[in-house]
Design a protein around this motif. Sequence first.
Motif, PDB file in Angstrom:
ATOM      1  N   LEU A   1       4.637  -2.872   9.855  1.00  0.00           N
ATOM      2  CA  LEU A   1       3.625  -2.206   9.040  1.00  0.00           C
ATOM      3  C   LEU A   1       3.548  -2.790   7.634  1.00  0.00           C
ATOM      4  O   LEU A   1       2.469  -2.868   7.042  1.00  0.00           O
ATOM      5  N   LEU A   2       4.693  -3.199   7.095  1.00  0.00           N
ATOM      6  CA  LEU A   2       4.740  -3.694   5.713  1.00  0.00           C
ATOM      7  C   LEU A   2       4.501  -5.194   5.601  1.00  0.00           C
ATOM      8  O   LEU A   2       4.007  -5.667   4.583  1.00  0.00           O
ATOM      9  N   MET A   3       4.866  -5.931   6.644  1.00  0.00           N
ATOM     10  CA  MET A   3       4.733  -7.399   6.652  1.00  0.00           C
ATOM     11  C   MET A   3       4.223  -7.838   8.026  1.00  0.00           C
ATOM     12  O   MET A   3       4.975  -8.407   8.806  1.00  0.00           O
ATOM     13  N   PRO A   4       2.987  -7.549   8.352  1.00  0.00           N
ATOM     14  CA  PRO A   4       2.488  -7.830   9.702  1.00  0.00           C
ATOM     15  C   PRO A   4       2.698  -9.286  10.124  1.00  0.00           C
ATOM     16  O   PRO A   4       2.371 -10.215   9.380  1.00  0.00           O
ATOM     17  N   GLU A   5       3.238  -9.447  11.311  1.00  0.00           N
ATOM     18  CA  GLU A   5       3.488 -10.785  11.848  1.00  0.00           C
ATOM     19  C   GLU A   5       2.216 -11.622  11.878  1.00  0.00           C
ATOM     20  O   GLU A   5       2.228 -12.818  11.549  1.00  0.00           O
ATOM     21  N   GLN A   6       1.110 -11.000  12.255  1.00  0.00           N
ATOM     22  CA  GLN A   6      -0.148 -11.729  12.392  1.00  0.00           C
ATOM     23  C   GLN A   6      -0.583 -12.359  11.065  1.00  0.00           C
ATOM     24  O   GLN A   6      -1.088 -13.482  11.048  1.00  0.00           O
TER      25      GLN A   6
ATOM     26  N   TYR B   1       0.852  -1.187   0.000  1.00  0.00           N
ATOM     27  CA  TYR B   1       0.000   0.000   0.000  1.00  0.00           C
ATOM     28  C   TYR B   1       0.893   1.244   0.000  1.00  0.00           C
ATOM     29  O   TYR B   1       2.124   1.146   0.027  1.00  0.00           O
ATOM     30  N   SER B   2       0.287   2.408  -0.018  1.00  0.00           N
ATOM     31  CA  SER B   2       1.038   3.660  -0.027  1.00  0.00           C
ATOM     32  C   SER B   2       1.467   4.041   1.399  1.00  0.00           C
ATOM     33  O   SER B   2       0.650   4.513   2.191  1.00  0.00           O
ATOM     34  N   VAL B   3       2.735   3.835   1.697  1.00  0.00           N
ATOM     35  CA  VAL B   3       3.250   4.212   3.020  1.00  0.00           C
ATOM     36  C   VAL B   3       3.271   5.732   3.149  1.00  0.00           C
ATOM     37  O   VAL B   3       3.152   6.268   4.242  1.00  0.00           O
TER      38      VAL B   3
ATOM     39  N   TYR C   1       9.924  -0.677  -3.453  1.00  0.00           N
ATOM     40  CA  TYR C   1       9.859  -1.416  -2.193  1.00  0.00           C
ATOM     41  C   TYR C   1      10.832  -0.838  -1.164  1.00  0.00           C
ATOM     42  O   TYR C   1      10.551  -0.856   0.028  1.00  0.00           O
ATOM     43  N   ARG C   2      11.961  -0.329  -1.641  1.00  0.00           N
ATOM     44  CA  ARG C   2      12.918   0.281  -0.720  1.00  0.00           C
ATOM     45  C   ARG C   2      12.409   1.636  -0.219  1.00  0.00           C
ATOM     46  O   ARG C   2      12.586   1.986   0.953  1.00  0.00           O
ATOM     47  N   VAL C   3      11.756   2.395  -1.112  1.00  0.00           N
ATOM     48  CA  VAL C   3      11.182   3.679  -0.719  1.00  0.00           C
ATOM     49  C   VAL C   3      10.131   3.475   0.371  1.00  0.00           C
ATOM     50  O   VAL C   3      10.097   4.203   1.370  1.00  0.00           O
ATOM     51  N   ARG C   4       9.262   2.473   0.186  1.00  0.00           N
ATOM     52  CA  ARG C   4       8.218   2.210   1.186  1.00  0.00           C
ATOM     53  C   ARG C   4       8.828   1.893   2.548  1.00  0.00           C
ATOM     54  O   ARG C   4       8.379   2.413   3.579  1.00  0.00           O
ATOM     55  N   PHE C   5       9.847   1.032   2.554  1.00  0.00           N
ATOM     56  CA  PHE C   5      10.454   0.663   3.833  1.00  0.00           C
ATOM     57  C   PHE C   5      11.137   1.865   4.472  1.00  0.00           C
ATOM     58  O   PHE C   5      11.034   2.075   5.693  1.00  0.00           O
ATOM     59  N   SER C   6      11.808   2.671   3.662  1.00  0.00           N
ATOM     60  CA  SER C   6      12.538   3.824   4.193  1.00  0.00           C
ATOM     61  C   SER C   6      11.596   4.861   4.789  1.00  0.00           C
ATOM     62  O   SER C   6      11.870   5.424   5.856  1.00  0.00           O
ATOM     63  N   ILE C   7      10.465   5.117   4.121  1.00  0.00           N
ATOM     64  CA  ILE C   7       9.485   6.060   4.671  1.00  0.00           C
ATOM     65  C   ILE C   7       8.911   5.513   5.973  1.00  0.00           C
ATOM     66  O   ILE C   7       8.754   6.244   6.960  1.00  0.00           O
TER      67      ILE C   7
END
Length: 220
Positions: free
Chosen positions: A116-121, A18-20, A74-80
């Motif tokens: 937030l990007l890969m929820p454990e649940q 999704y859009s972080v 994908y790197r931009v999303r994680f960095s934000i």
Amino acid sequence: MLANEILVVTRTIDTFPYSVKQLAMEQADVQVCSFKKAQEKYKIPIKDFGSESAHLEEYMGAHIIFFNEQEEKYRVRFSIGHELGHMLLEHDMNLKKENPLYGVQEVEANCFSAQLLMPEQLLRECNNRGYKTDVDYIIKSFGVSEDAAQRRKNTLAKNNYEWRNRSEKMFDDIIIERNLAFLDKIAPRRRVERFNSFFYDEEMDMQKERYSWLDTRRRW
């Protein structure tokens, strides 16, 4: 965990990835700006940021997350997400790298973004449905890098679900319920799973009924 609270209340996340950027602006008083725009429009010297990926800065009284638009999405999303973590976790952004707390804050921001990007649940629920949540599966399902997927897999392997307290498990149930459509897309229930899910759904309805009675008693 703050990331879990966000996963429960956000209106931005209805699928993955999704859009972080939208999530950051929903959850905090912060703007998100590309390095290119910062340099060309605002004449901000991005070389002073000390980061090639993203940077949280207070500029003219406003908090801004600057990001490198030339990097993979994908790197931009994680960095934000990482910089948002620094902000919401109220980290001291003036620490030197030599300070032991600097490393602690970096780990916390990484964990925040990863959740937030890969929820454990959701990953555990995929496992429970009989799917092998290896690195390739995580990459394909959540749109993250190989490095992020591998680190997530390694981290979750060290966590023991049974050690979670009652409050944490309640968060788990809500996060899973909110993302059932996404789960059914990446991990469709097999025939036996569908049979068992009847009892799961029945139990969830009973649990909601119990909660409603508790809410009623509080009003009394």
